[in-house]
Write a protein that holds these residues in place. Structure first.
Motif, PDB file in Angstrom:
ATOM      1  N   VAL A  86       2.635   4.805  10.490  1.00  0.00           N
ATOM      2  CA  VAL A  86       3.307   4.124   9.389  1.00  0.00           C
ATOM      3  C   VAL A  86       3.381   2.647   9.743  1.00  0.00           C
ATOM      4  N   VAL A  87       2.892   1.796   8.843  1.00  0.00           N
ATOM      5  CA  VAL A  87       2.862   0.351   9.086  1.00  0.00           C
ATOM      6  C   VAL A  87       3.466  -0.365   7.880  1.00  0.00           C
ATOM      7  N   ASN A  88       3.737  -1.645   8.045  1.00  0.00           N
ATOM      8  CA  ASN A  88       4.318  -2.429   6.970  1.00  0.00           C
ATOM      9  C   ASN A  88       3.306  -3.469   6.502  1.00  0.00           C
ATOM     10  N   VAL A  89       2.621  -3.169   5.396  1.00  0.00           N
ATOM     11  CA  VAL A  89       1.650  -4.094   4.826  1.00  0.00           C
ATOM     12  C   VAL A  89       1.991  -4.286   3.355  1.00  0.00           C
ATOM     13  N   GLU A  90       2.186  -5.519   2.949  1.00  0.00           N
ATOM     14  CA  GLU A  90       2.435  -5.840   1.538  1.00  0.00           C
ATOM     15  C   GLU A  90       1.216  -6.587   1.014  1.00  0.00           C
ATOM     16  N   LEU A  91       0.559  -6.027   0.019  1.00  0.00           N
ATOM     17  CA  LEU A  91      -0.642  -6.647  -0.533  1.00  0.00           C
ATOM     18  C   LEU A  91      -0.381  -7.429  -1.813  1.00  0.00           C
ATOM     19  N   GLY A  92       0.869  -7.503  -2.228  1.00  0.00           N
ATOM     20  CA  GLY A  92       1.210  -8.286  -3.418  1.00  0.00           C
ATOM     21  C   GLY A  92       0.539  -7.759  -4.668  1.00  0.00           C
ATOM     22  N   GLU A  93      -0.205  -8.618  -5.350  1.00  0.00           N
ATOM     23  CA  GLU A  93      -0.829  -8.268  -6.626  1.00  0.00           C
ATOM     24  C   GLU A  93      -2.010  -7.314  -6.490  1.00  0.00           C
ATOM     25  N   SER A  94      -2.419  -7.010  -5.281  1.00  0.00           N
ATOM     26  CA  SER A  94      -3.526  -6.064  -5.086  1.00  0.00           C
ATOM     27  C   SER A  94      -3.067  -4.619  -5.226  1.00  0.00           C
ATOM     28  N   THR A  95      -1.761  -4.403  -5.387  1.00  0.00           N
ATOM     29  CA  THR A  95      -1.248  -3.062  -5.619  1.00  0.00           C
ATOM     30  C   THR A  95      -0.633  -3.009  -7.011  1.00  0.00           C
ATOM     31  N   VAL A  96      -0.564  -1.814  -7.567  1.00  0.00           N
ATOM     32  CA  VAL A  96      -0.013  -1.642  -8.903  1.00  0.00           C
ATOM     33  C   VAL A  96       1.161  -0.674  -8.844  1.00  0.00           C
ATOM     34  N   GLY A  97       2.339  -1.196  -8.791  1.00  0.00           N
ATOM     35  CA  GLY A  97       3.538  -0.370  -8.716  1.00  0.00           C
ATOM     36  C   GLY A  97       4.665  -1.186  -8.131  1.00  0.00           C
ATOM     37  N   GLU A  98       5.878  -0.798  -8.457  1.00  0.00           N
ATOM     38  CA  GLU A  98       7.044  -1.539  -7.990  1.00  0.00           C
ATOM     39  C   GLU A  98       7.265  -1.382  -6.490  1.00  0.00           C
ATOM     40  N   TYR A  99       6.945  -0.195  -5.948  1.00  0.00           N
ATOM     41  CA  TYR A  99       7.164   0.102  -4.536  1.00  0.00           C
ATOM     42  C   TYR A  99       5.832   0.388  -3.863  1.00  0.00           C
ATOM     43  N   SER A 100       5.778   0.119  -2.566  1.00  0.00           N
ATOM     44  CA  SER A 100       4.556   0.454  -1.826  1.00  0.00           C
ATOM     45  C   SER A 100       4.918   0.948  -0.428  1.00  0.00           C
ATOM     46  N   GLN A 101       4.003   1.702   0.143  1.00  0.00           N
ATOM     47  CA  GLN A 101       4.113   2.177   1.525  1.00  0.00           C
ATOM     48  C   GLN A 101       2.717   2.201   2.111  1.00  0.00           C
ATOM     49  N   SER A 102       2.580   1.720   3.322  1.00  0.00           N
ATOM     50  CA  SER A 102       1.264   1.672   3.941  1.00  0.00           C
ATOM     51  C   SER A 102       1.219   2.503   5.210  1.00  0.00           C
ATOM     52  N   GLN A 167     -12.229  -1.940  13.595  1.00  0.00           N
ATOM     53  CA  GLN A 167     -13.384  -1.675  12.737  1.00  0.00           C
ATOM     54  C   GLN A 167     -13.444  -0.200  12.292  1.00  0.00           C
ATOM     55  N   SER A 168     -12.893   0.705  13.083  1.00  0.00           N
ATOM     56  CA  SER A 168     -12.986   2.132  12.746  1.00  0.00           C
ATOM     57  C   SER A 168     -11.760   2.657  11.984  1.00  0.00           C
ATOM     58  N   ASP A 169     -10.766   1.800  11.741  1.00  0.00           N
ATOM     59  CA  ASP A 169      -9.530   2.242  11.099  1.00  0.00           C
ATOM     60  C   ASP A 169      -9.485   1.882   9.617  1.00  0.00           C
ATOM     61  N   VAL A 170      -8.518   2.470   8.929  1.00  0.00           N
ATOM     62  CA  VAL A 170      -8.312   2.241   7.501  1.00  0.00           C
ATOM     63  C   VAL A 170      -6.819   2.058   7.256  1.00  0.00           C
ATOM     64  N   ILE A 171      -6.478   1.123   6.408  1.00  0.00           N
ATOM     65  CA  ILE A 171      -5.098   1.005   5.932  1.00  0.00           C
ATOM     66  C   ILE A 171      -5.093   1.504   4.499  1.00  0.00           C
ATOM     67  N   ILE A 172      -4.137   2.380   4.198  1.00  0.00           N
ATOM     68  CA  ILE A 172      -3.964   2.850   2.825  1.00  0.00           C
ATOM     69  C   ILE A 172      -2.570   2.435   2.381  1.00  0.00           C
ATOM     70  N   VAL A 173      -2.512   1.739   1.263  1.00  0.00           N
ATOM     71  CA  VAL A 173      -1.238   1.302   0.703  1.00  0.00           C
ATOM     72  C   VAL A 173      -1.015   2.084  -0.594  1.00  0.00           C
ATOM     73  N   GLY A 174      -0.062   3.016  -0.546  1.00  0.00           N
ATOM     74  CA  GLY A 174       0.301   3.763  -1.745  1.00  0.00           C
ATOM     75  C   GLY A 174       1.275   2.946  -2.562  1.00  0.00           C
ATOM     76  N   SER A 175       1.120   2.974  -3.880  1.00  0.00           N
ATOM     77  CA  SER A 175       2.050   2.245  -4.744  1.00  0.00           C
ATOM     78  C   SER A 175       2.489   3.144  -5.888  1.00  0.00           C
ATOM     79  N   ALA A 176       3.752   2.965  -6.277  1.00  0.00           N
ATOM     80  CA  ALA A 176       4.328   3.826  -7.311  1.00  0.00           C
ATOM     81  C   ALA A 176       5.592   3.189  -7.862  1.00  0.00           C
ATOM     82  N   ASP A 177       6.192   3.874  -8.831  1.00  0.00           N
ATOM     83  CA  ASP A 177       7.432   3.408  -9.435  1.00  0.00           C
ATOM     84  C   ASP A 177       8.655   3.790  -8.615  1.00  0.00           C
TER      85      ASP A 177
END
Length: 194
Positions: A86-102, A167-177
């Motif tokens: 669990v990491v803390n990444v805020e992508l701003g306008e690149s996400t669509v939703g009021e809340y996010s978790q990465s 290079q081998s990792d991925v960050i996924i930022v989930g966004s929702a209401d």
């Protein structure tokens, strides 16, 4: 990846592997949490949490006392072997939703094509979607072609520093209401890569 197999007969689970992972993650700080509070924090009903706790107790991943639930060494070891952080990444306008978790998913970047599968995994659980971040040829990007290093270098530097992405990792930022749906979206998309 599957943590708990769905029973072939009988009632369906009203929770997912993402809920189980998040419950273990919440317990990993070694504080005691009551079942009702844990169910609330994970975003599932008390009956579902009872089922999760009973199974985790059976596997010796948690101990249950009148004062609350705590994770065991075996539970902590199991959680540490899941290649998700669990990491803390805020992508701003690149996400669509009021809340996010990465989350940072280790060693799966070769499974990312354009990020649509992760977006769909988030939508499947009721979120607004998921945004994927990878490193391609040394460049931090949102697939298929959004160059974060070039467009927002401060954000790129912050992401690299906060997460330690390779290079081998991925960050996924989930966004929702809701925060709970954003969490479930990110973890669900991560589990689909494992």
């Amino acid at each position: 990846m599957k943590i708990m197999e769905v029973p072939q007969f009988g009632p369906m689970f009203r929770f997912s592997d993402a809920n189980i992972y998040w419950a273990l993650h919440l317990l990993s700080d070694c504080r005691r949490i009551g079942r009702k509070k844990l169910a609330e924090m994970v975003g599932i009903g008390e009956g579902s949490m009872r089922r999760i706790i009973d199974t985790l107790k059976e596997w010796d991943f948690v101990t249950v006392k009148q004062t609350g639930i705590t994770i065991t060494k075996a539970g902590s070891l199991f959680l540490s072997k899941i290649p998700i952080k669990v990491v803390n990444v805020e992508l701003g306008e690149s996400t669509v939703g009021e809340y996010s978790q990465s989350v940072l998913v280790l060693g799966v970047s070769d499974k990312i094509y354009n990020g649509m599968q992760q977006r769909d995994a988030g939508i499947k659980v009721g979120a607004t979607g998921c945004t994927t971040v990878v490193i391609r040829d040394g460049i931090l990007m949102i697939p298929p072609d959004w160059n974060i290093d070039e467009r927002t270098p401060e954000l790129a530097q912050s992401i690299r520093k906060e997460t330690g992405i390779t290079q081998s990792d991925v960050i996924i930022v989930g966004s929702a209401d809701t925060k709970i749906l954003a969490i479930e979206a990110a973890i669900n998309a991560a589990f689909e890569l494992l």
